[in-house]
Design a protein around this motif. Structure first.
Motif, mmCIF file in Angstrom:
data_model
loop_
_atom_site.group_PDB
_atom_site.id
_atom_site.type_symbol
_atom_site.label_atom_id
_atom_site.label_comp_id
_atom_site.label_asym_id
_atom_site.label_seq_id
_atom_site.Cartn_x
_atom_site.Cartn_y
_atom_site.Cartn_z
ATOM 1 N N SER A 1 0.642 -1.156 0.230
ATOM 2 C CA SER A 1 -0.011 0.083 -0.048
ATOM 3 C C SER A 1 0.858 1.264 0.075
ATOM 4 N N TYR A 2 1.901 1.362 0.787
ATOM 5 C CA TYR A 2 2.819 2.437 0.933
ATOM 6 C C TYR A 2 3.630 2.484 -0.557
ATOM 7 N N SER A 3 4.004 1.617 -1.062
ATOM 8 C CA SER A 3 4.581 1.565 -2.346
ATOM 9 C C SER A 3 3.627 2.203 -3.546
ATOM 10 N N GLY B 1 9.742 -8.156 -6.338
ATOM 11 C CA GLY B 1 9.476 -7.111 -7.271
ATOM 12 C C GLY B 1 9.068 -5.552 -6.664
ATOM 13 N N ILE B 2 8.203 -5.910 -5.552
ATOM 14 C CA ILE B 2 7.737 -4.346 -4.896
ATOM 15 C C ILE B 2 9.091 -3.645 -4.253
ATOM 16 N N LEU B 3 10.030 -4.286 -3.960
ATOM 17 C CA LEU B 3 11.320 -3.796 -3.307
ATOM 18 C C LEU B 3 11.973 -3.135 -4.591
ATOM 19 N N ASN B 4 12.268 -3.819 -5.843
ATOM 20 C CA ASN B 4 12.698 -3.144 -6.724
ATOM 21 C C ASN B 4 12.098 -1.961 -7.367
ATOM 22 N N ALA B 5 10.577 -2.161 -7.395
ATOM 23 C CA ALA B 5 9.874 -0.992 -7.861
ATOM 24 C C ALA B 5 10.349 0.309 -6.911
ATOM 25 N N HIS B 6 9.996 -0.111 -5.517
ATOM 26 C CA HIS B 6 10.211 0.786 -4.495
ATOM 27 C C HIS B 6 11.614 1.517 -4.592
ATOM 28 N N LYS B 7 12.578 0.715 -4.792
ATOM 29 C CA LYS B 7 14.026 1.325 -4.982
ATOM 30 C C LYS B 7 13.914 2.477 -6.236
ATOM 31 N N SER B 8 13.297 1.945 -7.330
ATOM 32 C CA SER B 8 13.387 2.928 -8.463
ATOM 33 C C SER B 8 12.497 4.229 -7.962
ATOM 34 N N LEU B 9 11.307 3.921 -7.485
ATOM 35 C CA LEU B 9 10.477 5.269 -6.829
ATOM 36 C C LEU B 9 11.135 6.012 -6.167
ATOM 37 N N VAL B 10 12.019 5.447 -5.220
ATOM 38 C CA VAL B 10 12.806 6.456 -4.439
ATOM 39 C C VAL B 10 13.887 7.181 -5.122
ATOM 40 N N LYS B 11 14.465 6.437 -6.022
ATOM 41 C CA LYS B 11 15.439 6.989 -7.071
ATOM 42 C C LYS B 11 14.841 8.236 -7.868
ATOM 43 N N LEU B 12 13.617 7.858 -8.019
ATOM 44 C CA LEU B 12 12.858 8.989 -9.051
ATOM 45 C C LEU B 12 12.737 10.280 -8.092
ATOM 46 N N ALA B 13 12.309 9.912 -6.926
ATOM 47 C CA ALA B 13 12.054 11.265 -5.936
ATOM 48 C C ALA B 13 13.422 11.935 -5.679
ATOM 49 N N LYS B 14 14.579 11.236 -5.404
ATOM 50 C CA LYS B 14 15.547 12.060 -5.336
ATOM 51 C C LYS B 14 16.211 12.652 -6.482
ATOM 52 N N SER B 15 15.562 12.114 -7.884
ATOM 53 C CA SER B 15 16.356 12.833 -9.123
ATOM 54 C C SER B 15 15.392 13.862 -9.669
#
Length: 320
Positions: free
Chosen positions: A109-111, A274-288
């Motif tokens: 739900s958080y992701s 899969g959620i973990l990898n998507a979450h990492k990409s979402l956080v990376k998007l937030a950083k950039s």
């Protein structure tokens, strides 16, 4: 303000669609993991039923001797060969299973909330989702505390539960508390999203590890056991079977082999991973702030996750 500060209109539209599909896939994946977990004890029971069906020497009870299929077996057999049957107690306590399913659903739900934020939803809506999530995680924190204390819960399934689950859950609750009072300041919300990355990933890793160690392994063992039991039964008795009986049993063996192959190829841990990898990409998007490269990476992960979720759904349909 959204994550997509620097993206083109076309990129946004494409990502909106991907995020919508991601939300659907998360639900499919979470439901499939829940069904997979719920079928664990049923898998052992199905093996036990097959054993009883194949040989009248195999007695029903709290103990079972899998050597009873051997043509030379004479009841009751050796005491040391008896193990607990599924009639005595489930392999994994239901409370322990349900706590992990609930936790996976909340992290998912958080992701999904971050994904929606990346899809240009308002910070206010994101904060509203976080407040509800924080409350539900508080309840789950108590559940995991009780799991560590409950003598009915197998120590093997909840080993180091404080380190693996309670500590990151407590950290996540604290970070979500900060997000809920940020007054929609994107810069502060983004800092909190980045700060939550490690404990969120730790929880997802713990769930994935447990799925591989218990759910996947036990299901695979039981699938292989049924396949092997039927082969041994056929080999030990084929001379007395009619041609029709041989064909029927060989066909059944083939079905058990297909089932085993399907189980072996579809790990339920693909969902939290899969959620973990998507979450990492979402956080990376937030950083950039939404670089094209980061969006492309996120879209690739979302597409892979969708594929994994569908595969697990199809595999689970064979389990239950």
């Amino acid at each position: 303000m959204s994550l997509l500060l620097l993206t083109s209109c076309g990129s946004r539209e494409t990502l909106f669609q991907e995020i919508s599909e991601f939300n659907k896939s998360v639900q499919v994946g979470s439901d499939s993991v829940a069904a997979y977990y719920s079928s664990i004890n049923e898998q052992e029971f199905q093996t036990y039923l097959l054993l009883l069906e194949l040989n009248s020497n195999c007695e029903a009870g709290d103990l079972v001797n899998y050597n009873c299929l051997n043509s030379k077996f004479k009841p009751p057999g050796n005491k040391e060969d008896y193990v607990s049957s599924p009639l005595s107690k489930p392999s994994i306590p239901l409370e322990s299973i349900q706590a992990r399913i609930d936790l996976l659903n909340e992290i998912a739900s958080y992701s999904k909330s971050i994904a929606s934020l990346a899809g240009d939803n308002s910070g206010e809506k994101f904060q509203g989702n976080i407040i509800g999530l924080q409350s539900r995680l508080n309840s789950l924190e108590e559940k995991f505390k009780n799991l560590g204390k409950d003598p009915k819960v197998s120590p093997s399934t909840d080993k180091n539960i404080s380190t693996r689950y309670l500590n990151p859950i407590t950290t996540i609750i604290g970070i979500l508390g900060k997000i809920s009072i940020q007054e929609s300041k994107w810069s502060e919300i983004r800092k909190s999203i980045v700060e939550a990355e490690e404990p969120i990933n730790n929880v997802l890793t713990a769930i994935a590890t447990d799925l591989d160690t218990y759910a996947f392994l036990l299901t695979k063992i039981e699938a292989n056991k049924r396949y092997s039991l039927l082969i041994n039964y056929y080999n030990n008795n084929r001379l007395r079977f009619s041609r029709e009986e041989r064909v029927r049993i060989i066909s059944q063996i083939g079905n058990y082999k297909k089932f085993y192959d399907s189980v072996s190829l579809n790990k339920p841990s693909n969902i939290p991973n899969g959620i973990l990898n998507a979450h990492k990409s979402l956080v990376k998007l937030a950083k950039s702030d939404g670089s094209i490269k980061d969006i492309a990476e996120l879209k690739a992960w979302l597409e892979k996750f969708k594929d994994d979720a569908e595969k697990l759904k199809n595999a689970v349909n064979q389990l239950v």
